[in-house]
Design a protein around this motif. Structure first.
Motif, PDB file in Angstrom:
ATOM      1  N   LEU A 362       0.804  -1.216   0.000  1.00 44.71           N
ATOM      2  CA  LEU A 362       0.000   0.000   0.000  1.00 44.71           C
ATOM      3  C   LEU A 362       0.837   1.265   0.000  1.00 44.71           C
ATOM      4  O   LEU A 362       0.395   2.318  -0.462  1.00 44.71           O
ATOM      5  CB  LEU A 362      -0.924   0.005   1.224  1.00 44.71           C
ATOM      6  N   GLY A 363       2.038   1.180   0.551  1.00 38.83           N
ATOM      7  CA  GLY A 363       2.923   2.332   0.660  1.00 38.83           C
ATOM      8  C   GLY A 363       4.042   2.008   1.622  1.00 38.83           C
ATOM      9  O   GLY A 363       3.965   1.029   2.380  1.00 38.83           O
ATOM     10  N   PRO A 364       5.079   2.823   1.654  1.00 40.24           N
ATOM     11  CA  PRO A 364       6.271   2.450   2.423  1.00 40.24           C
ATOM     12  C   PRO A 364       6.080   2.427   3.934  1.00 40.24           C
ATOM     13  O   PRO A 364       6.823   1.733   4.635  1.00 40.24           O
ATOM     14  CB  PRO A 364       7.286   3.523   2.019  1.00 40.24           C
ATOM     15  N   TYR A 365       5.093   3.164   4.471  1.00 41.09           N
ATOM     16  CA  TYR A 365       4.978   3.278   5.918  1.00 41.09           C
ATOM     17  C   TYR A 365       3.641   2.736   6.453  1.00 41.09           C
ATOM     18  O   TYR A 365       3.267   3.034   7.585  1.00 41.09           O
ATOM     19  CB  TYR A 365       5.140   4.736   6.353  1.00 41.09           C
ATOM     20  N   PHE A 366       2.968   1.931   5.665  1.00 40.43           N
ATOM     21  CA  PHE A 366       1.696   1.384   6.129  1.00 40.43           C
ATOM     22  C   PHE A 366       1.935   0.219   7.086  1.00 40.43           C
ATOM     23  O   PHE A 366       2.830  -0.611   6.874  1.00 40.43           O
ATOM     24  CB  PHE A 366       0.849   0.908   4.953  1.00 40.43           C
ATOM     25  N   TYR A 367       1.107   0.160   8.124  1.00 44.11           N
ATOM     26  CA  TYR A 367       1.173  -0.941   9.082  1.00 44.11           C
ATOM     27  C   TYR A 367      -0.239  -1.240   9.552  1.00 44.11           C
ATOM     28  O   TYR A 367      -1.011  -0.329   9.855  1.00 44.11           O
ATOM     29  CB  TYR A 367       2.046  -0.579  10.283  1.00 44.11           C
ATOM     30  N   GLU A 368      -0.581  -2.499   9.616  1.00 45.81           N
ATOM     31  CA  GLU A 368      -1.937  -2.879   9.971  1.00 45.81           C
ATOM     32  C   GLU A 368      -2.240  -2.569  11.437  1.00 45.81           C
ATOM     33  O   GLU A 368      -1.394  -2.786  12.311  1.00 45.81           O
ATOM     34  CB  GLU A 368      -2.140  -4.371   9.727  1.00 45.81           C
ATOM     35  N   PRO A 369      -3.446  -2.076  11.724  1.00 47.51           N
ATOM     36  CA  PRO A 369      -3.864  -1.921  13.118  1.00 47.51           C
ATOM     37  C   PRO A 369      -3.725  -3.245  13.854  1.00 47.51           C
ATOM     38  O   PRO A 369      -4.174  -4.293  13.369  1.00 47.51           O
ATOM     39  CB  PRO A 369      -5.324  -1.483  12.992  1.00 47.51           C
TER      40      PRO A 369
END
Length: 516
Positions: A362-369
């Motif tokens: 999704l992008g370089p800094y995305f992280y799942e809740p």
């Protein structure tokens, strides 16, 4: 990703508002893509000194212009913020990675703060009569004098609303401002400032400087007549120490490890949906977001099922519209911290019920809740602030245990209580050690109540922003008393001897009349 109004021409126009004499720049990355957004000009210590000198000159005229003039200007700024909301939303999303809806919260907050201070400043700061020591013989009034120029240091995560909550009351009180903007949030702050300048705030009155904290932060603090700082506890302590050396007042909003209590009389589905927003708004990059949940055992099973389901349903994405529920972390440093906290927890035996992984697709800094259980004091995320989309859930046996666990922290910024009973929720809220407490809401109730003070206890800060308390930070009270001549106050031993009896009688009469 839809089109953004934040094009190179708009960025260049915003950057021109920075007080910087150096040719040095630093690259600032767009959170959604990791690509270079712009080359941000860097200020030098001498730029900070010059900004204070110009702000002080402008502040004299601004203070003399009076409440009515400042009210008109600030209300025009309020309207311009609403008119320019699309640009402001684009700037906020691009710099911070938050969703359109969560960016809108900031624009709404900035407008609310501006309107409140514009219409409230005269009532709070115009001064009033006070009871004199000897009624009729002396009259006493309190006047408020602007402190001068405030130094405002703001972080990257909520650049618009956090700037407004410190800068606008300073302007309403008749002060000037030199603001150090975090590099990652500078464009949003400059867009905010632009609306105020067009509304009639003198450009020199509100200066924006940028640069590394160790290089110019000291100059911002040293030059200020009052200091406002929002950021980490460690840095806040250094700012407070430096301000104290100058005998300068300061308000500090610092770290948090905010707790949410789920009592056994809740509607599990509704409480879970509300808790998910409290934890993962702006992907947890919010000083008042929830990182600890304590749920009573009687409702733990249903609540956990619904909470995990609500978390998994959240839509991640990078869009400039209202189609996503959560966005991106802002920087690589934020991603690194989140990954370290989750990896450490898992390595020491914690269980991941939802999320727990980055989303580079999704992008370089995305992280799942991420929802964790089984977190122990040995883990970094137990007591330390993650400042990301990670929450730990613990089951407690009683309301009393939940309160004790929530209060067992060095921090005390925000807390929440979810209950099916308003009376019970308020009773528990009164026992929590935090500067703000929300019942059946995570943070937005207190955060949006701009007529009420906001701040922390323990290591979460000093002082308050918002409300009358937020305005009173920026003025010095001056007591002015006048002898009326009705009776000469004693000056000699004989005059004291003659008046001692009548003065004792006066104090007894005032007590009998319940007069202060």
């Amino acid at each position: 990703m839809s089109h953004s109004l934040l094009d190179p021409r708009a960025i260049s126009a915003l950057d021109s508002g920075i007080t910087a004499s150096s040719t040095e720049t630093v690259p600032v990355l767009a959170s959604f893509t990791g690509e270079v957004l712009h080359a941000l000009p860097m200020s030098l210590p001498r730029d900070v000194t010059d900004a204070y000198a110009r702000a002080r000159r402008a502040q004299v005229a601004w203070a003399r212009a009076g409440f009515a003039h400042r009210r008109r200007v600030l209300l025009r700024a309020h309207d311009l913020l609403l008119e320019r909301r699309e640009l402001l939303l684009d700037a906020l999303q691009t710099e911070t990675g938050k969703t359109r809806g969560q960016a809108f919260e900031e624009v709404f907050q900035a407008a609310s703060v501006t309107r409140y201070n514009a219409v409230t400043a005269r009532r709070v700061l115009s001064g009033d009569r006070r009871r004199a020591g000897i009624p009729l013989v002396v009259t006493t009034r309190v006047r408020y004098r602007p402190k001068g120029v405030a130094g405002v240091i703001t972080p990257w995560n909520y650049p618009l609303s956090l700037a407004a909550m410190d800068v606008v009351p300073a302007l309403a009180a008749g002060c000037g401002v030199v603001q150090k903007a975090d590099n990652q949030g500078a464009l949003s702050i400059l867009a905010l400032r632009g609306a105020f300048i067009e509304a009639g705030v003198p450009a020199a009155l509100w200066a924006v400087v940028t640069g590394d904290g160790p290089q110019i932060g000291g100059a911002v603090t040293n030059g200020a007549d009052y200091v406002c700082f929002t950021g980490s506890t460690a840095t806040g302590i250094r700012v407070a120490q430096q301000a104290a050396e100058n005998l300068t007042g300061a308000s500090l909003e610092l770290g948090g490890k905010n707790a949410l209590i789920v009592l056994d009389d809740v509607d599990a589905r509704r409480a879970a949906a509300d808790a998910a927003y409290a934890c993962f708004s702006s992907l947890g990059q919010l000083c008042v977001s929830t990182e600890r949940i304590y749920v009573e055992r009687a409702v733990a099973g249903p609540f956990l099922r619904e909470f995990v389901a609500a978390t998994v349903r959240l839509t991640l994405g990078a869009t400039f519209d209202y189609s996503t529920d959560v966005g991106s972390l802002s920087t690589q440093a934020q991603l690194d911290r989140v990954e370290e906290h989750v990896a450490d927890a898992v390595a020491h035996g914690a269980t991941v019920l939802a999320g727990g992984r980055a989303r580079p697709d999704l992008g370089p800094y995305f992280y799942e809740p991420t929802v964790l259980t089984g977190v122990t004091p040995a883990m970094a995320c137990f007591a330390g602030e993650t400042f990301g989309p990670v929450v730990r859930v613990s089951i407690v046996e009683s309301e009393r245990e939940a309160i004790a666990a929530a209060n067992d922290s060095e921090f005390g910024l925000n807390a929440s209580v979810f209950s099916g009973s308003a009376r019970r929720g308020l009773r528990v809220a009164a026992r929590l050690e935090a500067g703000s407490v929300n019942v059946n809401e995570g943070y937005r109730g207190s955060f949006s109540s701009v007529d009420a003070p906001m701040g922390g206890v323990k290591r979460s800060g000093l002082g308050r922003r918002n409300g009358p308390e937020g305005l009173l930070r920026f003025v010095n009270p001056v007591t002015i008393s006048r002898a009326t001549g009705v009776l000469q106050l004693p000056r000699t031993s004989h005059e004291f001897e003659a008046l001692a009896g009548p003065l004792v009688l006066l104090t007894r009469v005032l007590k009998g009349l319940r007069r202060r």
